[in-house]
Structures are given as C-alpha cells and as structure tokens.
Design a protein around this motif. Structure first.
Motif, PDB file in Angstrom:
ATOM      1  N   MET A   9      26.886  29.146  29.063  1.00 25.80           N
ATOM      2  CA  MET A   9      28.238  28.730  29.233  1.00 25.80           C
ATOM      3  C   MET A   9      28.877  29.684  30.235  1.00 25.80           C
ATOM      4  O   MET A   9      28.600  30.874  30.233  1.00 25.80           O
ATOM      5  CB  MET A   9      28.960  28.784  27.881  1.00 25.80           C
ATOM      6  CG  MET A   9      30.322  28.205  27.922  1.00 25.80           C
ATOM      7  SD  MET A   9      31.200  28.066  26.341  1.00 25.80           S
ATOM      8  CE  MET A   9      29.959  28.002  25.123  1.00 25.80           C
ATOM      9  N   LYS A  10      29.715  29.129  31.079  1.00 28.69           N
ATOM     10  CA  LYS A  10      30.465  29.939  32.043  1.00 28.69           C
ATOM     11  C   LYS A  10      31.881  29.412  32.074  1.00 28.69           C
ATOM     12  O   LYS A  10      32.109  28.224  31.864  1.00 28.69           O
ATOM     13  CB  LYS A  10      29.865  29.827  33.445  1.00 28.69           C
ATOM     14  CG  LYS A  10      28.518  30.513  33.600  1.00 28.69           C
ATOM     15  CD  LYS A  10      28.068  30.474  35.031  1.00 28.69           C
ATOM     16  CE  LYS A  10      28.678  31.604  35.758  1.00 28.69           C
ATOM     17  NZ  LYS A  10      27.900  32.676  36.215  1.00 28.69           N
ATOM     18  N   GLY A  11      32.810  30.284  32.366  1.00 29.50           N
ATOM     19  CA  GLY A  11      34.176  29.819  32.496  1.00 29.50           C
ATOM     20  C   GLY A  11      35.179  30.937  32.657  1.00 29.50           C
ATOM     21  O   GLY A  11      34.820  32.095  32.863  1.00 29.50           O
ATOM     22  N   ARG A  12      36.441  30.525  32.568  1.00 34.14           N
ATOM     23  CA  ARG A  12      37.567  31.447  32.698  1.00 34.14           C
ATOM     24  C   ARG A  12      38.597  31.121  31.644  1.00 34.14           C
ATOM     25  O   ARG A  12      38.807  29.964  31.292  1.00 34.14           O
ATOM     26  CB  ARG A  12      38.263  31.281  34.046  1.00 34.14           C
ATOM     27  CG  ARG A  12      37.530  31.761  35.225  1.00 34.14           C
ATOM     28  CD  ARG A  12      38.415  31.592  36.428  1.00 34.14           C
ATOM     29  NE  ARG A  12      37.679  31.942  37.627  1.00 34.14           N
ATOM     30  CZ  ARG A  12      38.181  31.873  38.834  1.00 34.14           C
ATOM     31  NH1 ARG A  12      39.402  31.437  39.022  1.00 34.14           N
ATOM     32  NH2 ARG A  12      37.469  32.228  39.870  1.00 34.14           N
ATOM     33  N   ALA A  13      39.284  32.145  31.185  1.00 36.21           N
ATOM     34  CA  ALA A  13      40.423  31.972  30.294  1.00 36.21           C
ATOM     35  C   ALA A  13      41.613  32.686  30.921  1.00 36.21           C
ATOM     36  O   ALA A  13      41.508  33.853  31.295  1.00 36.21           O
ATOM     37  CB  ALA A  13      40.127  32.548  28.919  1.00 36.21           C
ATOM     38  N   TRP A  14      42.698  31.952  31.087  1.00 32.20           N
ATOM     39  CA  TRP A  14      43.937  32.558  31.554  1.00 32.20           C
ATOM     40  C   TRP A  14      44.767  32.842  30.323  1.00 32.20           C
ATOM     41  O   TRP A  14      45.136  31.921  29.580  1.00 32.20           O
ATOM     42  CB  TRP A  14      44.676  31.612  32.504  1.00 32.20           C
ATOM     43  CG  TRP A  14      44.030  31.525  33.833  1.00 32.20           C
ATOM     44  CD1 TRP A  14      44.293  32.302  34.924  1.00 32.20           C
ATOM     45  CD2 TRP A  14      43.009  30.616  34.242  1.00 32.20           C
ATOM     46  NE1 TRP A  14      43.503  31.938  35.976  1.00 32.20           N
ATOM     47  CE2 TRP A  14      42.704  30.899  35.591  1.00 32.20           C
ATOM     48  CE3 TRP A  14      42.314  29.597  33.607  1.00 32.20           C
ATOM     49  CZ2 TRP A  14      41.748  30.202  36.303  1.00 32.20           C
ATOM     50  CZ3 TRP A  14      41.356  28.904  34.321  1.00 32.20           C
ATOM     51  CH2 TRP A  14      41.089  29.208  35.652  1.00 32.20           C
ATOM     52  N   LEU A  15      45.031  34.113  30.082  1.00 29.18           N
ATOM     53  CA  LEU A  15      45.726  34.546  28.877  1.00 29.18           C
ATOM     54  C   LEU A  15      47.160  34.948  29.213  1.00 29.18           C
ATOM     55  O   LEU A  15      47.399  35.623  30.221  1.00 29.18           O
ATOM     56  CB  LEU A  15      44.990  35.727  28.248  1.00 29.18           C
ATOM     57  CG  LEU A  15      43.496  35.494  27.965  1.00 29.18           C
ATOM     58  CD1 LEU A  15      42.830  36.784  27.516  1.00 29.18           C
ATOM     59  CD2 LEU A  15      43.313  34.395  26.948  1.00 29.18           C
ATOM     60  N   ALA A  16      48.084  34.539  28.362  1.00 23.90           N
ATOM     61  CA  ALA A  16      49.489  34.892  28.564  1.00 23.90           C
ATOM     62  C   ALA A  16      49.633  36.412  28.602  1.00 23.90           C
ATOM     63  O   ALA A  16      49.042  37.121  27.800  1.00 23.90           O
ATOM     64  CB  ALA A  16      50.332  34.308  27.439  1.00 23.90           C
ATOM     65  N   GLY A  17      50.379  36.899  29.569  1.00 28.18           N
ATOM     66  CA  GLY A  17      50.622  38.330  29.687  1.00 28.18           C
ATOM     67  C   GLY A  17      49.561  39.102  30.443  1.00 28.18           C
ATOM     68  O   GLY A  17      49.688  40.307  30.615  1.00 28.18           O
ATOM     69  N   LYS A  18      48.501  38.439  30.889  1.00 25.83           N
ATOM     70  CA  LYS A  18      47.436  39.107  31.643  1.00 25.83           C
ATOM     71  C   LYS A  18      47.487  38.646  33.096  1.00 25.83           C
ATOM     72  O   LYS A  18      47.609  37.463  33.377  1.00 25.83           O
ATOM     73  CB  LYS A  18      46.054  38.779  31.075  1.00 25.83           C
ATOM     74  CG  LYS A  18      45.843  39.266  29.667  1.00 25.83           C
ATOM     75  CD  LYS A  18      45.800  40.778  29.633  1.00 25.83           C
ATOM     76  CE  LYS A  18      45.504  41.285  28.240  1.00 25.83           C
ATOM     77  NZ  LYS A  18      45.507  42.717  28.164  1.00 25.83           N
ATOM     78  N   ALA A  19      47.384  39.588  34.021  1.00 26.76           N
ATOM     79  CA  ALA A  19      47.459  39.263  35.442  1.00 26.76           C
ATOM     80  C   ALA A  19      46.143  38.715  35.986  1.00 26.76           C
ATOM     81  O   ALA A  19      46.130  38.105  37.039  1.00 26.76           O
ATOM     82  CB  ALA A  19      47.854  40.510  36.232  1.00 26.76           C
ATOM     83  N   GLN A  20      45.062  38.933  35.264  1.00 28.78           N
ATOM     84  CA  GLN A  20      43.740  38.519  35.737  1.00 28.78           C
ATOM     85  C   GLN A  20      43.105  37.561  34.737  1.00 28.78           C
ATOM     86  O   GLN A  20      43.293  37.713  33.529  1.00 28.78           O
ATOM     87  CB  GLN A  20      42.828  39.741  35.900  1.00 28.78           C
ATOM     88  CG  GLN A  20      43.400  40.780  36.827  1.00 28.78           C
ATOM     89  CD  GLN A  20      42.688  42.110  36.703  1.00 28.78           C
ATOM     90  OE1 GLN A  20      42.109  42.430  35.687  1.00 28.78           O
ATOM     91  NE2 GLN A  20      42.747  42.891  37.763  1.00 28.78           N
ATOM     92  N   PRO A  21      42.335  36.578  35.223  1.00 27.70           N
ATOM     93  CA  PRO A  21      41.637  35.695  34.286  1.00 27.70           C
ATOM     94  C   PRO A  21      40.454  36.420  33.645  1.00 27.70           C
ATOM     95  O   PRO A  21      39.838  37.291  34.249  1.00 27.70           O
ATOM     96  CB  PRO A  21      41.151  34.553  35.175  1.00 27.70           C
ATOM     97  CG  PRO A  21      41.018  35.157  36.533  1.00 27.70           C
ATOM     98  CD  PRO A  21      42.089  36.201  36.623  1.00 27.70           C
ATOM     99  N   LEU A  22      40.174  36.044  32.409  1.00 30.87           N
ATOM    100  CA  LEU A  22      39.019  36.575  31.696  1.00 30.87           C
ATOM    101  C   LEU A  22      37.816  35.712  32.047  1.00 30.87           C
ATOM    102  O   LEU A  22      37.810  34.509  31.786  1.00 30.87           O
ATOM    103  CB  LEU A  22      39.270  36.543  30.190  1.00 30.87           C
ATOM    104  CG  LEU A  22      38.145  37.090  29.312  1.00 30.87           C
ATOM    105  CD1 LEU A  22      37.981  38.585  29.532  1.00 30.87           C
ATOM    106  CD2 LEU A  22      38.417  36.778  27.851  1.00 30.87           C
ATOM    107  N   GLN A  23      36.823  36.300  32.691  1.00 27.05           N
ATOM    108  CA  GLN A  23      35.584  35.584  33.017  1.00 27.05           C
ATOM    109  C   GLN A  23      34.701  35.605  31.776  1.00 27.05           C
ATOM    110  O   GLN A  23      34.589  36.629  31.107  1.00 27.05           O
ATOM    111  CB  GLN A  23      34.857  36.245  34.183  1.00 27.05           C
ATOM    112  CG  GLN A  23      35.668  36.328  35.445  1.00 27.05           C
ATOM    113  CD  GLN A  23      35.832  34.999  36.150  1.00 27.05           C
ATOM    114  OE1 GLN A  23      36.117  33.971  35.554  1.00 27.05           O
ATOM    115  NE2 GLN A  23      35.659  35.004  37.445  1.00 27.05           N
TER     116      GLN A  23
ATOM    117  N   GLY B 130      45.279  28.984  29.714  1.00 28.23           N
ATOM    118  CA  GLY B 130      44.350  27.907  29.413  1.00 28.23           C
ATOM    119  C   GLY B 130      42.918  28.387  29.476  1.00 28.23           C
ATOM    120  O   GLY B 130      42.650  29.568  29.666  1.00 28.23           O
ATOM    121  N   LEU B 131      42.008  27.435  29.316  1.00 31.55           N
ATOM    122  CA  LEU B 131      40.587  27.739  29.244  1.00 31.55           C
ATOM    123  C   LEU B 131      39.809  26.688  30.026  1.00 31.55           C
ATOM    124  O   LEU B 131      40.059  25.494  29.883  1.00 31.55           O
ATOM    125  CB  LEU B 131      40.156  27.733  27.773  1.00 31.55           C
ATOM    126  CG  LEU B 131      38.698  27.980  27.451  1.00 31.55           C
ATOM    127  CD1 LEU B 131      38.299  29.407  27.818  1.00 31.55           C
ATOM    128  CD2 LEU B 131      38.450  27.734  25.970  1.00 31.55           C
TER     129      LEU B 131
END
Length: 67
Positions: free
Chosen positions: A1-15, A41-42
C-alpha cells in the motif's frame, strides 16, 4: 500500500508505505510546497492479488471514525 495523509495542523503530508508486515511513515518536506492548500484527507493505493476493496474501505472508514 502507498499513499499520503494530509493531517489538520501539519504543514507536510504523511507518506505511507506498507509491504507485508512492514509499515513506514514519514512527513515529506518536498511535497509541502505543492500541497499547502490541501484539505485534510487520505489517498491510498492498495496492490495485491486478492484485495477486497469494499472491505478495505470499510476498515479504513472505521479506523478514521467515518463509519
């Protein structure tokens, strides 16, 4: 699985990267400039021989509290 999560309050996406039992996650500083206005989002891509997409989506929704 690969992807990104954009988390509230974080300037960078979580890979996110998972292969078998191994899971790796990190914040990607290179992607931050291009995705600054991204809503939380995810996005995930699951690859496999027998991936049950509906079951995977249901489990992710439950994990995120969206079920």
């Amino acid at each position: 699985m690969k992807g990104r999560a954009w988390l509230a309050g974080k300037a960078q996406p979580l890979q996110i990267q998972a292969v078998g039992p191994r899971l790796e996650c990190w914040f990607d500083p290179k992607a931050a400039a291009a995705d600054q206005d991204h809503l939380p989002g995810l996005e995930l891509v699951a690859l496999g021989l027998q991936v049950d997409g509906a079951a995977l989506e249901q489990e992710l929704r439950a994990l995120l509290g969206l079920a």
